[in-house]
Motif scaffolding. Structure first.
Motif, PDB file in Angstrom:
ATOM      1  N   MET A  45      48.555  49.679   7.044  1.00 56.77           N
ATOM      2  CA  MET A  45      47.751  49.280   5.910  1.00 56.77           C
ATOM      3  C   MET A  45      46.367  49.908   6.036  1.00 56.77           C
ATOM      4  N   PRO A  46      45.978  50.707   5.069  1.00 53.45           N
ATOM      5  CA  PRO A  46      44.612  51.220   5.074  1.00 53.45           C
ATOM      6  C   PRO A  46      43.652  50.178   4.491  1.00 53.45           C
ATOM      7  N   VAL A  47      42.516  50.010   5.131  1.00 58.63           N
ATOM      8  CA  VAL A  47      41.495  49.090   4.627  1.00 58.63           C
ATOM      9  C   VAL A  47      40.116  49.729   4.720  1.00 58.63           C
ATOM     10  N   TYR A  48      39.276  49.359   3.788  1.00 58.22           N
ATOM     11  CA  TYR A  48      37.863  49.719   3.841  1.00 58.22           C
ATOM     12  C   TYR A  48      37.112  48.693   3.004  1.00 58.22           C
ATOM     13  N   ASN A  49      36.362  47.836   3.659  1.00 61.85           N
ATOM     14  CA  ASN A  49      35.591  46.777   3.000  1.00 61.85           C
ATOM     15  C   ASN A  49      36.440  45.987   1.998  1.00 61.85           C
ATOM     16  N   ALA A  50      37.632  45.619   2.436  1.00 62.94           N
ATOM     17  CA  ALA A  50      38.560  44.881   1.585  1.00 62.94           C
ATOM     18  C   ALA A  50      38.105  43.446   1.343  1.00 62.94           C
ATOM     19  N   LEU A  51      37.356  42.888   2.270  1.00 58.50           N
ATOM     20  CA  LEU A  51      36.872  41.511   2.118  1.00 58.50           C
ATOM     21  C   LEU A  51      35.936  41.399   0.915  1.00 58.50           C
ATOM     22  N   SER A  52      34.960  42.269   0.833  1.00 53.77           N
ATOM     23  CA  SER A  52      34.003  42.200  -0.280  1.00 53.77           C
ATOM     24  C   SER A  52      34.627  42.617  -1.607  1.00 53.77           C
TER      25      SER A  52
ATOM     26  N   VAL B 243      50.060  48.223  11.906  1.00 53.98           N
ATOM     27  CA  VAL B 243      49.027  49.225  12.148  1.00 53.98           C
ATOM     28  C   VAL B 243      48.037  49.162  10.995  1.00 53.98           C
ATOM     29  N   ILE B 244      46.784  48.925  11.323  1.00 56.10           N
ATOM     30  CA  ILE B 244      45.720  48.858  10.326  1.00 56.10           C
ATOM     31  C   ILE B 244      44.846  50.097  10.485  1.00 56.10           C
ATOM     32  N   GLN B 245      44.733  50.871   9.439  1.00 58.85           N
ATOM     33  CA  GLN B 245      43.845  52.031   9.438  1.00 58.85           C
ATOM     34  C   GLN B 245      42.553  51.588   8.767  1.00 58.85           C
ATOM     35  N   ASP B 246      41.502  51.454   9.566  1.00 61.69           N
ATOM     36  CA  ASP B 246      40.214  50.986   9.049  1.00 61.69           C
ATOM     37  C   ASP B 246      39.273  52.168   8.870  1.00 61.69           C
ATOM     38  N   GLY B 247      38.751  52.293   7.657  1.00 64.81           N
ATOM     39  CA  GLY B 247      37.836  53.380   7.330  1.00 64.81           C
ATOM     40  C   GLY B 247      36.403  53.114   7.721  1.00 64.81           C
ATOM     41  N   GLY B 248      36.175  52.132   8.585  1.00 67.26           N
ATOM     42  CA  GLY B 248      34.818  51.817   9.022  1.00 67.26           C
ATOM     43  C   GLY B 248      34.202  50.672   8.250  1.00 67.26           C
ATOM     44  N   SER B 249      34.981  49.656   7.979  1.00 64.98           N
ATOM     45  CA  SER B 249      34.510  48.502   7.199  1.00 64.98           C
ATOM     46  C   SER B 249      33.246  47.896   7.792  1.00 64.98           C
TER      47      SER B 249
END
Length: 100
Positions: free
Chosen positions: A1-8, A28-34
């Motif tokens: 799962m790609p995520v980037y500031n998904a919370l906001s 596997v979480i792909q984080d773009g630097g949240s």
């Protein structure tokens, strides 16, 4: 799962992770630097998941057509050593059964 500031962005990413864990051996979480607490929320959730969870870090960059997400997904896929991959975005999830 790609995520980037998904919370906001108010995406249902935590629900997506929980549902995906019903059918995967590893998440596997792909984080773009949240920077909004997304990663911390996932780390907290990971403590009670039935499968291991790991992060693949990548850099989020502005561009057309969500290119940074595609680059991040490709980076994450290169860390998987075989088998099937169920890819889900952080703004979507697929309920696996009727939960009434």
């Amino acid at each position: 799962m790609p995520v980037y500031n998904a919370l906001s962005a108010h995406y249902p990413f935590l629900e997506g992770i929980v549902l995906a864990c019903e059918i995967v051996d590893e998440m596997v979480i792909q984080d773009g630097g949240s920077t909004d607490g997304t990663r911390e929320a996932i780390e907290e959730l990971a403590k009670c998941l039935p499968v291991p969870l790991r992060f693949v870090d990548s850099e989020h960059f502005a561009g057309e057509h969500w290119v940074s997400m595609d680059v991040g997904i490709e980076k994450a896929l290169k860390t998987i050593d075989g088998g099937w991959v169920y890819e889900v975005q952080c703004d979507e999830f697929c309920p696996l059964q009727n939960r009434q």
